[in-house]
Design a protein around this motif. Structure first.
Motif, PDB file in Angstrom:
ATOM      1  N   GLU A   1      43.430  23.738  60.930  1.00  0.00           N
ATOM      2  CA  GLU A   1      43.113  23.018  59.700  1.00  0.00           C
ATOM      3  C   GLU A   1      41.614  22.749  59.597  1.00  0.00           C
ATOM      4  OE1 GLU A   1      45.551  21.910  61.884  1.00  0.00           O
ATOM      5  OE2 GLU A   1      47.254  22.660  60.716  1.00  0.00           O
ATOM      6  N   THR A   2      41.019  22.343  60.715  1.00  0.00           N
ATOM      7  CA  THR A   2      39.575  22.104  60.744  1.00  0.00           C
ATOM      8  C   THR A   2      38.818  23.412  60.556  1.00  0.00           C
ATOM      9  OG1 THR A   2      39.848  20.183  62.166  1.00  0.00           O
ATOM     10  CG2 THR A   2      37.667  21.220  62.152  1.00  0.00           C
ATOM     11  N   PHE A   3      39.255  24.459  61.248  1.00  0.00           N
ATOM     12  CA  PHE A   3      38.640  25.779  61.132  1.00  0.00           C
ATOM     13  C   PHE A   3      38.679  26.231  59.672  1.00  0.00           C
ATOM     14  CE2 PHE A   3      39.113  30.371  63.032  1.00  0.00           C
ATOM     15  CZ  PHE A   3      38.034  30.803  62.288  1.00  0.00           C
ATOM     16  N   ARG A   4      39.847  26.165  59.060  1.00  0.00           N
ATOM     17  CA  ARG A   4      40.015  26.607  57.670  1.00  0.00           C
ATOM     18  C   ARG A   4      39.124  25.800  56.731  1.00  0.00           C
ATOM     19  NH1 ARG A   4      45.315  26.782  57.426  1.00  0.00           N
ATOM     20  NH2 ARG A   4      45.427  29.049  57.478  1.00  0.00           N
ATOM     21  N   LYS A   5      39.110  24.495  56.902  1.00  0.00           N
ATOM     22  CA  LYS A   5      38.301  23.628  56.041  1.00  0.00           C
ATOM     23  C   LYS A   5      36.816  23.987  56.152  1.00  0.00           C
ATOM     24  CE  LYS A   5      37.273  18.778  55.169  1.00  0.00           C
ATOM     25  NZ  LYS A   5      37.512  17.387  55.575  1.00  0.00           N
TER      26      LYS A   5
ATOM     27  N   ALA B   1      35.470  26.898  57.285  1.00  0.00           N
ATOM     28  CA  ALA B   1      35.221  28.264  56.820  1.00  0.00           C
ATOM     29  C   ALA B   1      35.236  28.353  55.299  1.00  0.00           C
ATOM     30  CB  ALA B   1      36.245  29.221  57.417  1.00  0.00           C
ATOM     31  N   LEU B   2      36.137  27.651  54.664  1.00  0.00           N
ATOM     32  CA  LEU B   2      36.239  27.718  53.211  1.00  0.00           C
ATOM     33  C   LEU B   2      35.236  26.813  52.496  1.00  0.00           C
ATOM     34  CD1 LEU B   2      40.112  27.957  52.834  1.00  0.00           C
ATOM     35  CD2 LEU B   2      38.412  29.806  52.642  1.00  0.00           C
TER      36      LEU B   2
ATOM     37  N   LYS C   1      36.388  33.293  51.299  1.00  0.00           N
ATOM     38  CA  LYS C   1      37.790  33.498  50.956  1.00  0.00           C
ATOM     39  C   LYS C   1      38.596  33.719  52.229  1.00  0.00           C
ATOM     40  CE  LYS C   1      37.026  35.750  46.461  1.00  0.00           C
ATOM     41  NZ  LYS C   1      36.350  34.716  45.890  1.00  0.00           N
ATOM     42  N   GLU C   2      39.851  33.331  52.160  1.00  0.00           N
ATOM     43  CA  GLU C   2      40.778  33.549  53.269  1.00  0.00           C
ATOM     44  C   GLU C   2      41.707  34.705  52.892  1.00  0.00           C
ATOM     45  OE1 GLU C   2      44.379  31.175  55.558  1.00  0.00           O
ATOM     46  OE2 GLU C   2      42.879  30.025  54.461  1.00  0.00           O
ATOM     47  N   GLU C   3      41.861  35.661  53.815  1.00  0.00           N
ATOM     48  CA  GLU C   3      42.736  36.816  53.582  1.00  0.00           C
ATOM     49  C   GLU C   3      43.378  37.226  54.899  1.00  0.00           C
ATOM     50  OE1 GLU C   3      40.809  40.129  51.683  1.00  0.00           O
ATOM     51  OE2 GLU C   3      39.726  38.831  50.294  1.00  0.00           O
ATOM     52  N   PRO C   4      44.560  37.825  54.823  1.00  0.00           N
ATOM     53  CA  PRO C   4      45.169  38.343  56.060  1.00  0.00           C
ATOM     54  C   PRO C   4      44.358  39.521  56.599  1.00  0.00           C
ATOM     55  CG  PRO C   4      46.599  38.748  54.146  1.00  0.00           C
ATOM     56  CD  PRO C   4      45.385  38.039  53.654  1.00  0.00           C
TER      57      PRO C   4
END
Length: 106
Positions: A5-9, A11-12, A18-21
């Motif tokens: 959650e911290t990583f995503r926050k 990075a975004l 953008k986040e992508e598979p």
């Protein structure tokens, strides 16, 4: 320790990120170029660092940051163990990764 959650926050929070598979991982991209991936199974991030940044982060702790052990590692791709890294150190490495990828697009 850094959670996904911290990583995503973090990075975004970068402009145009953008986040992508990406295969079995989650990638974070700028202008379609990956600056970080998350491997949930192993709780690791992979960051795109330049040669100097990679040497600095890896020297700080070989058990937290280390190059991918193949040709990708020689190109700056660096593993970060999320269960071991301090949040402020990870944030600094993630910023460097984003900036390195952004600089190549200019």
């Amino acid at each position: 320790m850094v959670s996904i959650e911290t990583f995503r926050k973090l990075a975004l929070s970068f402009p145009n990120a953008k986040e992508e598979p990406h295969f079995e991982k989650t990638s974070f991209r700028i202008n379609k170029k990956i600056f970080a991936t998350f491997d949930e199974k192993n709780n690791r991030a992979v960051l795109k660092l330049n040669e100097i940044d990679q040497s600095v982060f890896c020297a700080s702790s070989e058990k937290i940051f280390y190059p991918i052990p193949n040709k990708w590692g020689a190109q700056g791709w660096t593993i970060a163990e999320l269960a071991k890294v301090r949040p402020e150190m990870f944030e600094d490495a993630l910023i460097r990764s984003y900036e390195n990828v952004m600089a190549k697009k200019k």
